[in-house]
Structure formats: structure tokens, C-alpha cells
Design a protein around this motif. Structure first.
Motif, PDB file in Angstrom:
ATOM      1  N   GLY A 112      70.133   7.532   2.159  1.00 17.28           N
ATOM      2  CA  GLY A 112      69.147   8.439   1.593  1.00 17.28           C
ATOM      3  C   GLY A 112      68.163   8.938   2.633  1.00 17.28           C
ATOM      4  N   LEU A 113      67.416   9.950   2.259  1.00 17.25           N
ATOM      5  CA  LEU A 113      66.388  10.486   3.135  1.00 17.25           C
ATOM      6  C   LEU A 113      65.210   9.520   3.209  1.00 17.25           C
ATOM      7  CD1 LEU A 113      66.365  14.241   2.023  1.00 17.25           C
ATOM      8  CD2 LEU A 113      67.377  13.281   4.105  1.00 17.25           C
ATOM      9  N   PRO A 114      64.525   9.452   4.335  1.00 19.90           N
ATOM     10  CA  PRO A 114      63.388   8.534   4.453  1.00 19.90           C
ATOM     11  C   PRO A 114      62.227   8.963   3.557  1.00 19.90           C
ATOM     12  CG  PRO A 114      63.560   9.938   6.393  1.00 19.90           C
ATOM     13  CD  PRO A 114      64.789  10.185   5.588  1.00 19.90           C
ATOM     14  N   LYS A 115      61.613   8.004   2.908  1.00 17.49           N
ATOM     15  CA  LYS A 115      60.442   8.291   2.094  1.00 17.49           C
ATOM     16  C   LYS A 115      59.230   8.590   2.965  1.00 17.49           C
ATOM     17  CE  LYS A 115      62.100   5.360  -1.683  1.00 17.49           C
ATOM     18  NZ  LYS A 115      61.831   4.170  -2.528  1.00 17.49           N
ATOM     19  N   GLU A 116      59.191   7.959   4.123  1.00 16.18           N
ATOM     20  CA  GLU A 116      58.128   8.211   5.093  1.00 16.18           C
ATOM     21  C   GLU A 116      58.769   8.436   6.464  1.00 16.18           C
ATOM     22  OE1 GLU A 116      54.140   6.078   7.004  1.00 16.18           O
ATOM     23  OE2 GLU A 116      55.345   5.060   5.465  1.00 16.18           O
ATOM     24  N   TRP A 117      58.543   9.621   7.015  1.00 17.72           N
ATOM     25  CA  TRP A 117      59.169   9.991   8.281  1.00 17.72           C
ATOM     26  C   TRP A 117      58.388   9.358   9.439  1.00 17.72           C
ATOM     27  CZ3 TRP A 117      63.558  13.209   8.485  1.00 17.72           C
ATOM     28  CH2 TRP A 117      63.957  13.716   7.257  1.00 17.72           C
ATOM     29  N   LEU A 118      58.998   8.359  10.080  1.00 19.88           N
ATOM     30  CA  LEU A 118      58.337   7.628  11.166  1.00 19.88           C
ATOM     31  C   LEU A 118      58.684   8.263  12.506  1.00 19.88           C
ATOM     32  CD1 LEU A 118      58.908   3.938   9.996  1.00 19.88           C
ATOM     33  CD2 LEU A 118      56.868   5.358   9.696  1.00 19.88           C
ATOM     34  N   PHE A 119      57.917   9.284  12.892  1.00 23.68           N
ATOM     35  CA  PHE A 119      58.104   9.882  14.212  1.00 23.68           C
ATOM     36  C   PHE A 119      57.670   8.924  15.317  1.00 23.68           C
ATOM     37  CE2 PHE A 119      57.796  13.471  11.319  1.00 23.68           C
ATOM     38  CZ  PHE A 119      58.809  14.302  11.767  1.00 23.68           C
ATOM     39  N   SER A 120      56.941   7.889  14.937  1.00 28.64           N
ATOM     40  CA  SER A 120      56.497   6.905  15.918  1.00 28.64           C
ATOM     41  C   SER A 120      57.658   6.108  16.496  1.00 28.64           C
ATOM     42  CB  SER A 120      55.491   5.948  15.286  1.00 28.64           C
ATOM     43  OG  SER A 120      56.056   5.273  14.167  1.00 28.64           O
ATOM     44  N   ASN A 121      58.820   6.103  15.830  1.00 31.02           N
ATOM     45  CA  ASN A 121      59.981   5.398  16.381  1.00 31.02           C
ATOM     46  C   ASN A 121      60.390   5.965  17.732  1.00 31.02           C
ATOM     47  OD1 ASN A 121      60.153   3.664  14.213  1.00 31.02           O
ATOM     48  ND2 ASN A 121      61.758   4.825  13.159  1.00 31.02           N
ATOM     49  N   TYR A 122      60.283   7.277  17.872  1.00 32.23           N
ATOM     50  CA  TYR A 122      60.646   7.918  19.138  1.00 32.23           C
ATOM     51  C   TYR A 122      59.633   7.576  20.224  1.00 32.23           C
ATOM     52  CZ  TYR A 122      64.233  10.633  16.748  1.00 32.23           C
ATOM     53  OH  TYR A 122      65.345  11.009  16.045  1.00 32.23           O
ATOM     54  N   THR A 123      58.365   7.552  19.848  1.00 28.15           N
ATOM     55  CA  THR A 123      57.337   7.173  20.820  1.00 28.15           C
ATOM     56  C   THR A 123      57.512   5.723  21.266  1.00 28.15           C
ATOM     57  OG1 THR A 123      55.813   8.711  19.732  1.00 28.15           O
ATOM     58  CG2 THR A 123      54.856   7.075  21.221  1.00 28.15           C
ATOM     59  N   THR A 124      57.802   4.846  20.300  1.00 23.23           N
ATOM     60  CA  THR A 124      58.008   3.431  20.626  1.00 23.23           C
ATOM     61  C   THR A 124      59.219   3.249  21.524  1.00 23.23           C
ATOM     62  OG1 THR A 124      57.051   2.814  18.490  1.00 23.23           O
ATOM     63  CG2 THR A 124      58.341   1.143  19.650  1.00 23.23           C
ATOM     64  N   ALA A 125      60.316   3.926  21.197  1.00 23.19           N
ATOM     65  CA  ALA A 125      61.526   3.812  22.016  1.00 23.19           C
ATOM     66  C   ALA A 125      61.285   4.324  23.429  1.00 23.19           C
ATOM     67  CB  ALA A 125      62.668   4.581  21.361  1.00 23.19           C
ATOM     68  N   TRP A 126      60.569   5.436  23.552  1.00 23.75           N
ATOM     69  CA  TRP A 126      60.299   6.003  24.873  1.00 23.75           C
ATOM     70  C   TRP A 126      59.413   5.082  25.697  1.00 23.75           C
ATOM     71  CZ3 TRP A 126      62.523   9.998  27.257  1.00 23.75           C
ATOM     72  CH2 TRP A 126      61.908  10.520  28.388  1.00 23.75           C
ATOM     73  N   GLU A 127      58.424   4.486  25.064  1.00 21.64           N
ATOM     74  CA  GLU A 127      57.499   3.617  25.797  1.00 21.64           C
ATOM     75  C   GLU A 127      58.102   2.247  26.123  1.00 21.64           C
ATOM     76  OE1 GLU A 127      54.096   3.407  23.322  1.00 21.64           O
ATOM     77  OE2 GLU A 127      53.314   5.394  23.892  1.00 21.64           O
ATOM     78  N   GLN A 128      59.075   1.796  25.336  1.00 24.13           N
ATOM     79  CA  GLN A 128      59.660   0.479  25.567  1.00 24.13           C
ATOM     80  C   GLN A 128      60.782   0.478  26.597  1.00 24.13           C
ATOM     81  OE1 GLN A 128      60.844  -1.349  21.886  1.00 24.13           O
ATOM     82  NE2 GLN A 128      58.751  -1.663  21.176  1.00 24.13           N
ATOM     83  N   GLY A 129      61.005   1.580  27.265  1.00 26.94           N
ATOM     84  CA  GLY A 129      61.980   1.578  28.350  1.00 26.94           C
ATOM     85  C   GLY A 129      62.951   2.725  28.359  1.00 26.94           C
ATOM     86  N   VAL A 130      63.044   3.476  27.289  1.00 26.54           N
ATOM     87  CA  VAL A 130      63.993   4.590  27.259  1.00 26.54           C
ATOM     88  C   VAL A 130      63.652   5.634  28.319  1.00 26.54           C
ATOM     89  CG1 VAL A 130      64.829   6.523  25.843  1.00 26.54           C
ATOM     90  CG2 VAL A 130      64.649   4.252  24.853  1.00 26.54           C
ATOM     91  N   SER A 131      62.381   5.784  28.636  1.00 22.57           N
ATOM     92  CA  SER A 131      61.984   6.768  29.643  1.00 22.57           C
ATOM     93  C   SER A 131      62.604   6.463  31.001  1.00 22.57           C
ATOM     94  CB  SER A 131      60.463   6.817  29.753  1.00 22.57           C
ATOM     95  OG  SER A 131      59.939   5.529  30.084  1.00 22.57           O
ATOM     96  N   SER A 132      62.524   5.201  31.437  1.00 25.32           N
ATOM     97  CA  SER A 132      63.110   4.830  32.732  1.00 25.32           C
ATOM     98  C   SER A 132      64.633   4.884  32.689  1.00 25.32           C
ATOM     99  CB  SER A 132      62.651   3.433  33.134  1.00 25.32           C
ATOM    100  OG  SER A 132      63.064   2.465  32.178  1.00 25.32           O
ATOM    101  N   TYR A 133      65.236   4.420  31.570  1.00 29.08           N
ATOM    102  CA  TYR A 133      66.695   4.501  31.433  1.00 29.08           C
ATOM    103  C   TYR A 133      67.151   5.958  31.439  1.00 29.08           C
ATOM    104  CZ  TYR A 133      66.031  -0.298  29.762  1.00 29.08           C
ATOM    105  OH  TYR A 133      65.677  -1.620  29.637  1.00 29.08           O
TER     106      TYR A 133
END
Length: 304
Positions: free
Chosen positions: A76-97
Motif C-alpha cells: 500500500g501507499l505510505p500513510k506518512e511520506w518519510l522523506f527523511s529516509n533519504y537524508t538518513t541514508a545519505w548521511e549514514q554513508g551512502v554519500s561516500s559510497y
């Protein structure tokens, strides 16, 4: 006599009308049969697109959810769109990878296309003794699976002193992409008229200038095709990435995303966001170079 001639003319006209009707019926049947075939092909392509696009859509939708929401209602579609997941992923190492993958993929594409173009130019424009054997030798690289040479490659990388560096992946990826790229570029070079090359030699140009001023600008479609195919391989390669790279600072995004998947607890929303980020560059490259990709494959397959 006039009555007989008029009857004969009417018979001829009826015969012509019958032929025209038969031709129209045949054309109508052929058009209907062609439309049915086109409809079946369109239906097949539509189902194929849905089979490929729906998992991607599912991944994008779940990248905006929490882990609990993914397990409770993954379709199903998310009830609350968490755009913060992308920020968290980028800050936790995705940027360097992400940057590591850009360096490795960019270096692989540049080295592969340059070496392959030079090799294809030599095979098509110079009468080299044993040239056919060299072509067969290069083509033989397509028969070897990368998985079958892991142990020799691992020892070779260790002895060259490039283990746990960008060059360990760049040189390995380049070696496995050169055979296919050489064949593609060579086929395109064969379609370039020799008159252009001869006129350049008459104007005082040497072989290197002919290669850089004539062959390379005219071969942009097939060069971009080689870049797309090489980038797709280098960006998504996983096996060599986990074997030849151990340091977190050098890992590409394919092996680096394993850090997000823990043994006991995994934030699947953040992991999905990281996967979406890793897929964006290839999609963008293909959309920007799509016309060159199709044109390069079409023109590069004319001669062999």
C-alpha cells in the motif's frame, strides 16, 4: 456487332472490378492480420514493462515508509511520506559510497572506451600480420566468466599492490568489458569511408590525428553505447567489490549498502532509500544518451 462488342466491354469491366474487389479483400485481410500481430506484440511489451516497473515502483514506495509499515502493508501507499529516509541514508554513508562508485565507474568507462577505440582502429585500418588472430584473441574474452578467475585475479591484485584501492576494480572491470566494446566499435569503424582517411593523409595528417579528428567525432553514437554498457556493468557489479575492497572509505555503493543490513535489526525504509539513490545515476545516463544508444547499436551492427 455493336451489341456483341458492348457485351464484351461489360464483361471486361466486370472482370476488372472483380480483380479490384479481390485485391481490396486481400489487403483488408493482410491489414487485419498485421493489426492483430501488432496488438499481441504491444500486449507482450506492456506485460513485460509491468513485470519490470512494478518492483521498482514497490521499492520507491517503501523507501518512504518505516520498517513497521513495510511489514504491515508492503503493497500500500505510505500513510506518512518519510522523506527523511533519504537524508538518513545519505548521511549514514551512502554519500561516500556514491562518490566511490562514481570514481570507479567513470574511470572504468574512460579507460575501456579509450583502449577499445584504439584497438578497434588498429584492427580496421592497419594491415597487421596476424590481425585476424588478434581479433579472435580479443573476442575470446567474451567466453570467460569473471567468476571462474577469482583466485588468479585475487593473487594478481595482491602482487600488483592495488588491493583495497580503486584500481583493483577499475582494471578488473576494464579487462572484462574490452572484448565486447572492441567488437562494437570495430563494426562501426568499418562503416566509415576510407576516402575521408585518405583525404586527411593527403592534407598532411598522421594516423593519430585521423583517429582523434575523424574517427572519434564520427563515432559518438557507438562510443556512448560503450559508455552505457560499461557503466551498467561497473556500477552494479557486486562480487569483485566485496572481495577486492575491504576499507569502508573505498567501498562502492553495491557492497557499501550491506552495512545498512544488520544481522538482527535493519531499517528497511532507509535501505530502500539507499537502493533508490543507487539506481538514479544509471536511469539518468540512459535517458540522456538513449538516442545515441539506439543509433549506436543499429549502426554498429551493420558490418562485422
Amino acid at each position: 456487332m455493336k451489341l456483341v462488342e458492348s457485351q464484351g466491354d461489360s464483361v471486361r469491366q466486370d472482370g476488372k472490378l472483380g480483380k479490384i474487389v479481390n485485391v481490396n479483400l486481400k489487403s483488408t485481410k493482410s491489414k487485419s492480420g498485421f493489426s492483430i500481430v501488432v496488438g499481441l506484440i504491444f500486449l507482450f511489451l506492456l506485460l513485460y514493462f509491468a513485470a519490470i516497473a512494478y518492483p521498482l515502483f514497490w521499492m520507491v514506495i517503501n523507501s518512504f515508509k518505516t520498517t513497521a509499515a513495510i511489514f504491515n502493508d508492503s503493497w500500500g501507499l505510505p500513510k506518512e511520506w518519510l522523506f527523511s529516509n533519504y537524508t538518513t541514508a545519505w548521511e549514514q554513508g551512502v554519500s561516500s559510497y556514491f562518490m566511490n562508485s562514481l570514481i570507479i565507474t567513470g574511470g572504468t568507462c574512460l579507460l575501456t572506451v579509450l583502449v577499445s577505440a584504439l584497438c578497434a582502429y588498429g584492427l580496421t585500418r592497419f594491415q597487421i600480420k596476424g590481425g585476424k588472430f588478434l581479433l579472435l584473441f580479443v573476442s575470446a574474452g567474451l567466453m570467460f566468466s569473471p567468476q571462474s578467475s577469482l583466485i588468479p585475479l585475487y593473487e594478481l591484485v595482491q602482487k600488483l599492490g592495488i588491493f583495497d584501492t580503486y584500481w583493483a576494480l577499475i582494471l578488473t572491470f576494464t579487462a572484462y568489458r574490452i572484448p565486447l566494446t572492441v567488437l562494437l566499435i570495430r563494426s562501426f569503424f568499418l562503416s566509415i569511408p576510407k576516402e575521408l582517411e585518405e583525404s586527411a593523409y593527403l592534407d598532411g595528417a598522421n594516423s593519430f590525428k585521423v583517429f582523434t579528428k575523424i574517427f572519434m567525432p564520427m563515432s559518438r553514437p557507438i562510443l556512448f553505447t560503450g559508455v552505457i554498457l560499461t557503466a551498467y556493468y561497473a556500477w552494479n557489479e557486486f562480487l569483485f567489490s566485496i572481495l577486492f575492497i575491504q576499507t569502508e572509505d573505498v567501498k562502492p555503493i553495491t557492497s557499501g549498502l550491506l552495512v545498512f543490513k544488520g544481522a538482527l535489526s535493519t531499517n528497511w525504509g532507509v535501505l530502500m532509500a539507499g537502493l533508490v539513490i543507487s539506481a538514479i545515476p544509471l536511469i539518468a545516463i540512459f535517458l540522456m544518451m538513449q538516442k545515441y544508444f539506439v543509433r549506436g547499436l543499429a549502426e554498429g551492427s551493420v558490418k562485422g
